[in-house]
Structures are given as structure tokens and as C-alpha cells.
Write a protein that holds these residues in place. Sequence first.
Motif, PDB file in Angstrom:
ATOM      1  N   ARG A 164      46.998   8.971-112.244  1.00 25.78           N
ATOM      2  CA  ARG A 164      46.517   8.363-111.002  1.00 25.78           C
ATOM      3  C   ARG A 164      46.444   6.837-111.160  1.00 25.78           C
ATOM      4  O   ARG A 164      46.857   6.099-110.268  1.00 25.78           O
ATOM      5  CB  ARG A 164      45.146   8.920-110.592  1.00 25.78           C
ATOM      6  N   ARG A 187      38.949  18.266-107.913  1.00 28.95           N
ATOM      7  CA  ARG A 187      39.231  17.488-109.124  1.00 28.95           C
ATOM      8  C   ARG A 187      38.207  16.353-109.268  1.00 28.95           C
ATOM      9  O   ARG A 187      37.643  15.869-108.276  1.00 28.95           O
ATOM     10  CB  ARG A 187      40.664  16.948-109.092  1.00 28.95           C
ATOM     11  N   GLY A 205      48.767  10.057 -97.968  1.00 29.24           N
ATOM     12  CA  GLY A 205      48.377  10.678 -99.234  1.00 29.24           C
ATOM     13  C   GLY A 205      47.069  11.418 -99.123  1.00 29.24           C
ATOM     14  O   GLY A 205      46.735  11.997 -98.072  1.00 29.24           O
ATOM     15  N   ARG A 206      46.329  11.407-100.248  1.00 29.64           N
ATOM     16  CA  ARG A 206      45.042  12.105-100.287  1.00 29.64           C
ATOM     17  C   ARG A 206      43.886  11.121-100.465  1.00 29.64           C
ATOM     18  O   ARG A 206      42.765  11.395-100.104  1.00 29.64           O
ATOM     19  CB  ARG A 206      44.985  13.062-101.494  1.00 29.64           C
ATOM     20  N   ASP A 207      44.181   9.972-101.102  1.00 24.75           N
ATOM     21  CA  ASP A 207      43.129   9.034-101.512  1.00 24.75           C
ATOM     22  C   ASP A 207      43.442   7.623-101.054  1.00 24.75           C
ATOM     23  O   ASP A 207      42.982   6.660-101.663  1.00 24.75           O
ATOM     24  CB  ASP A 207      43.017   9.042-103.042  1.00 24.75           C
ATOM     25  N   ILE A 208      44.259   7.479-100.025  1.00 24.68           N
ATOM     26  CA  ILE A 208      44.683   6.125 -99.628  1.00 24.68           C
ATOM     27  C   ILE A 208      43.486   5.364 -99.046  1.00 24.68           C
ATOM     28  O   ILE A 208      43.210   4.231 -99.446  1.00 24.68           O
ATOM     29  CB  ILE A 208      45.868   6.172 -98.612  1.00 24.68           C
TER      30      ILE A 208
HETATM   31  O1   DC Z   1      51.472  15.475-100.023  1.00 27.68           O
HETATM   32  P1   DC Z   1      52.211  16.307-101.072  1.00 27.68           P
HETATM   33  O2   DC Z   1      52.132  17.788-100.844  1.00 27.68           O
HETATM   34  O3   DC Z   1      53.622  15.863-101.294  1.00 27.68           O
HETATM   35  O4   DC Z   1      51.405  15.993-102.413  1.00 27.68           O
HETATM   36  C1   DC Z   1      51.763  16.590-103.639  1.00 27.68           C
HETATM   37  C2   DC Z   1      50.576  16.586-104.575  1.00 27.68           C
HETATM   38  O5   DC Z   1      50.266  15.266-104.961  1.00 27.68           O
HETATM   39  C3   DC Z   1      49.295  17.197-104.027  1.00 27.68           C
HETATM   40  O6   DC Z   1      49.007  18.402-104.709  1.00 27.68           O
HETATM   41  C4   DC Z   1      48.207  16.223-104.331  1.00 27.68           C
HETATM   42  C5   DC Z   1      48.887  15.044-104.965  1.00 27.68           C
HETATM   43  N1   DC Z   1      48.619  13.785-104.296  1.00 27.68           N
HETATM   44  C6   DC Z   1      47.494  13.104-104.701  1.00 27.68           C
HETATM   45  O7   DC Z   1      46.728  13.604-105.515  1.00 27.68           O
HETATM   46  N2   DC Z   1      47.231  11.871-104.173  1.00 27.68           N
HETATM   47  C7   DC Z   1      48.053  11.336-103.264  1.00 27.68           C
HETATM   48  N3   DC Z   1      47.775  10.123-102.758  1.00 27.68           N
HETATM   49  C8   DC Z   1      49.195  12.037-102.825  1.00 27.68           C
HETATM   50  C9   DC Z   1      49.451  13.274-103.354  1.00 27.68           C
END
Ligand code: DC
Length: 243
Positions: free
Chosen positions: A129, A207, A149-152
Motif C-alpha cells: 500500500r 484489513r 479505489g477503496r481509500d482515495i
Molecule cells: O477495484 P478492484 O476490484 O479492481 O480492486 C482490486 C483489489 O484491490 C480489491 O480487492 C481491493 C484492492 N484495492 C485497494 O485495496 N485499494 C484501492 N485503492 C484499490 C483497490
Amino acid sequence: MSERAAAQKTADDHVRAPDNRPRKVAVDGSAASGKSTIGRRLAEQLGYAFLDTGVMYRAVTYAALERGLSLQDSGSIGELAQTLPIDVSLDCDGSGTRITIDGSDVTSHLRSQPVEDAVSLVSRIAAVRNALVSRQRELAERQPIVMAGRDIGTVVLPDADLKVYLDASIEERARRRYADFLAAGDEVSQEIVLEDIRRRDRIDSEREVSPLRPADDAVIINTDGLSLDDVMDRVIGLVRGGK
Ligand code: DC
């Protein structure tokens, strides 16, 4: 546009968004929430670059699998993420984020089943990360950008001018992902798609490092029952300064 070309463009003329528009837009959400599709469309409409950060985690996962690294070996995978010569081509024309490793384009491998199965585990590793978040921040400094994303909104761009968090019930997300598979001609059962999303939701939100959650200042949009056009209308309204 390759990273090198983007850096040159920045040096030549620093591109700015028109004054009253958000310059950095974060679009976060769970698996199959529609964040990449919405993010890409939004970037196209605004004439901004688009970065789907998920493909960067997928690229590290792909490289780790190719090298035969154990998914339990966080040390080696972390080191790989720090040293891997990944080139990210920002999407400037709606064609999707492309990834090149050591000069070869690996984009078409990033949605394979082995990568799909392993990527949540790789994304839990702190060193992975750290490496990717620094790259993402660098990329965001070069031009106006929509980043998905997830954490932008929480970690990568806490100063983003607009943060959108897309949510939908697991059933709705599984239905959409299943329809995508069918459209692509892939045979898969609806139950397996639902179970896979459930598994990824659990790993991504439980996580320790940067768990999936909306930023305090994000606008949460529940997309159950909304079409893509409905969601886009809502997001464009936010870009124009609405609530
Ligand atoms: O959006 P995606 O399905 O392509 O993402 C794939 C994996 O990457 C997802 O299991 C979580 C991780 N991910 C992340 O932890 N943080 C991000 N900014 C983008 C994706």
C-alpha cells in the motif's frame, strides 16, 4: 498517456482545472459498486485523466504470482511492490487504465481468476500500500484527475475537492457483476459471483491498513435501483456544486 509523457506535459504547461471545478475527485466504493465505470465516465465528461487504482494492486498481484511468491510472504511481496518497474498509463480517452511491467503491457491479465482470487490478500500488505499510494499521489499532482479505489478519499487524497462513495447492496452488486460476466461470454454461476464479492468485502473492510470506509466528508450515494445515468446525473450535480 505514459507517465513520462505526463511529466513532460506538466513541465511544459501546468494543466489546471477551471477555477470553480473540483480538480481532484475521489470515487471510492466496494467491489462492483460501479466506481470504475462512473469514475471513467466522469473523467471523460470533465476532460480529466482517470486512474483506476485497483489495477495497480492487480499488477503487483499478477507479478507476485508470475514469480511464484507465496501469498503469505508479505516481506517479499512488499519488496516486489517497492521495486517493480510498473508504468501506469492514465486513461485520457475512456479506454481504461493500462499497466506495463518491464516494458510489456500486462493489462489483459489483470482480471484473470488467479489475480481475482489473490488481490485482496496482496492489498492487505502495508508495504504494498505504501509503495502504490506514493505513486498514486504523484500521478494526481500532474493534472486534474478522477481517481477510483477503496481509500482515495481517506488516505491517498484526503485533500480531494470532491469525494464520492458509491454503495449498493451485495445482491445488487452481484447481479451487476454477473451481467458483466455474461456480456463478456464468461460462464460463471450467480452464487459464486455473490460469494466472491462477499469474501472481498470482508477482507477489504476488515484489513488493518486503510480498510474500506467512506471518508467523513464523502457524499455517499446508494445506487440500489439507480441506473448508471441516474448516478452520473447525481455526481455531475455534485461537481457543479450541488449537494
Ligand atoms: O477495484 P478492484 O476490484 O479492481 O480492486 C482490486 C483489489 O484491490 C480489491 O480487492 C481491493 C484492492 N484495492 C485497494 O485495496 N485499494 C484501492 N485503492 C484499490 C483497490
